[in-house]
Design an enzyme around this catalytic site. Structure first.
Site, PDB file in Angstrom:
ATOM      1  N   HIS A 127     -11.781 -20.262  45.833  1.00  0.00           N
ATOM      2  CA  HIS A 127     -12.084 -20.423  44.396  1.00  0.00           C
ATOM      3  C   HIS A 127     -11.209 -19.866  43.455  1.00  0.00           C
ATOM      4  O   HIS A 127     -10.415 -20.510  42.563  1.00  0.00           O
ATOM      5  CB  HIS A 127     -14.083 -20.195  44.265  1.00  0.00           C
ATOM      6  CG  HIS A 127     -13.868 -20.228  42.596  1.00  0.00           C
ATOM      7  ND1 HIS A 127     -14.288 -20.981  41.959  1.00  0.00           N
ATOM      8  CD2 HIS A 127     -13.494 -19.025  41.834  1.00  0.00           C
ATOM      9  CE1 HIS A 127     -15.081 -20.719  40.295  1.00  0.00           C
ATOM     10  NE2 HIS A 127     -13.756 -19.445  40.474  1.00  0.00           N
ATOM     11  N   GLU A 128     -11.212 -18.133  43.575  1.00  0.00           N
ATOM     12  CA  GLU A 128      -9.824 -17.992  43.473  1.00  0.00           C
ATOM     13  C   GLU A 128      -8.337 -18.495  43.545  1.00  0.00           C
ATOM     14  O   GLU A 128      -7.655 -18.219  42.487  1.00  0.00           O
ATOM     15  CB  GLU A 128     -10.182 -17.108  42.794  1.00  0.00           C
ATOM     16  CG  GLU A 128     -11.519 -15.913  42.819  1.00  0.00           C
ATOM     17  CD  GLU A 128     -11.342 -16.159  41.595  1.00  0.00           C
ATOM     18  OE1 GLU A 128     -10.377 -15.779  40.318  1.00  0.00           O
ATOM     19  OE2 GLU A 128     -12.938 -15.785  41.138  1.00  0.00           O
ATOM     20  N   HIS A 131      -7.974 -21.857  41.847  1.00  0.00           N
ATOM     21  CA  HIS A 131      -7.086 -21.606  39.568  1.00  0.00           C
ATOM     22  C   HIS A 131      -5.851 -21.550  39.627  1.00  0.00           C
ATOM     23  O   HIS A 131      -5.407 -22.158  39.230  1.00  0.00           O
ATOM     24  CB  HIS A 131      -8.188 -19.817  39.855  1.00  0.00           C
ATOM     25  CG  HIS A 131      -9.564 -20.441  39.658  1.00  0.00           C
ATOM     26  ND1 HIS A 131      -9.829 -21.655  38.171  1.00  0.00           N
ATOM     27  CD2 HIS A 131     -10.434 -19.556  39.447  1.00  0.00           C
ATOM     28  CE1 HIS A 131     -11.653 -21.397  38.135  1.00  0.00           C
ATOM     29  NE2 HIS A 131     -11.866 -20.250  38.618  1.00  0.00           N
ATOM     30  N   GLU A 189     -13.653 -23.559  36.191  1.00  0.00           N
ATOM     31  CA  GLU A 189     -14.782 -23.287  37.767  1.00  0.00           C
ATOM     32  C   GLU A 189     -14.849 -24.252  37.860  1.00  0.00           C
ATOM     33  O   GLU A 189     -14.838 -23.778  39.468  1.00  0.00           O
ATOM     34  CB  GLU A 189     -15.753 -22.388  36.612  1.00  0.00           C
ATOM     35  CG  GLU A 189     -15.179 -21.037  35.898  1.00  0.00           C
ATOM     36  CD  GLU A 189     -14.146 -19.990  36.036  1.00  0.00           C
ATOM     37  OE1 GLU A 189     -14.866 -20.317  37.538  1.00  0.00           O
ATOM     38  OE2 GLU A 189     -13.421 -19.665  35.989  1.00  0.00           O
TER      39      GLU A 189
END
Length: 266
Positions: A127-128, A131, A189
């Site tokens: 997920h990070e 970004h 997100e």
């Protein structure tokens, strides 16, 4: 009314001059800054964190986190996979992790109390990194710059400085925060969740554990703020969105499992 009209025109002008960009999911993006500038900011922030927060002394933890990062990096697009990445585990009770422009990944040891296995930790790290791939940092800085600039211009050209004028523009500031910046962050997100789901599956981690992770987060009591006033989707929203998108990533993972190519970082 003149002030509101000026604000609208300024926001429109900022949008027109923004660089044309598309995220990995096909979403149109508002990007004003060169990526090189965001990379500099990311590297500087990471170096400052290394000075302020100690690295873990647990070598086994560091090896496991590095293993997960290496597998995720190995499935990134060429422009990211062929670059050098720095990974560090910070000794901190924070239940969090991050990835920064400039190819920096940080994991806090507190996250390991909630991410109970390698796939759950890979869900957070994927997920990070998502970004970074989607240039969310650039979008966030660009949006904040354009919003603050438009409010300032509108204030300056809207006439006499009266208490009523101040009250109106204070309200517009709140409106910009809730109506532009916070929802945009929720979009980021949610998009990072979906990119991370694909990355973790391609890297050989069970994507179903992303749902288990957010169930753990709910039990731990994170993200209690109303979704409307939060920069993150609610845990229930994330779980529903992940389940909806699960089919493709799960097929990828099952194919790797059949070939004996799944991850073994713990």
């Amino acid at each position: 009314m003149k002030g509101i009209k000026a604000l609208t025109l300024a926001l429109a002008a900022s949008t027109l001059i923004s660089a044309c960009s598309t995220s990995p999911t096909g979403r149109k993006q508002f990007v004003l800054l060169p990526d090189s500038k965001l990379n500099e900011m990311g590297v500087a922030s990471f170096n400052q964190m290394k000075e302020e927060i100690p690295a873990t002394q647990n070598e086994e933890t560091s090896r496991s986190v590095q293993c997960i990062a290496d597998r995720i990096i190995a499935v990134l697009p060429d422009q990211y996979r062929n670059q050098e990445w720095e990974v560090r585990v910070f000794e901190s009770d924070q239940v969090n992790a991050f990835a920064l422009p400039g190819n920096k990944i940080g994991v806090y040891t507190g996250l390991l109390n909630v991410a109970q296995n390698q796939s759950q930790l890979a869900a957070v790290m994927g997920h990070e990194v998502g970004h970074v791939l989607a240039r969310h940092g650039n979008e966030r800085v660009s949006t904040q710059l354009a919003t603050s600039q438009a409010l300032a211009i509108g204030y300056q050209v809207s006439g006499e400085d009266t208490p009523e004028k101040k009250a109106i523009f204070q309200g517009l500031g709140i409106g910009a925060q809730v109506g532009i910046i916070l929802p945009f962050s929720r979009t980021h997100e949610s998009e990072a969740d979906l990119i991370g789901l694909q990355l973790m599956a391609k890297a050989g981690f069970d994507p179903r554990e992303s749902v288990s992770l957010w169930q753990n987060m709910s039990k731990a009591g994170s993200s209690k703020a109303p979704e409307l006033l939060s920069t993150h989707p609610s845990n229930n929203t994330r779980i529903n969105d992940l389940n909806t998108a699960m089919s493709g990533p799960l097929n990828v993972y099952n194919d790797l499992k059949a070939q004996g190519k799944v991850a073994n970082c713990y």
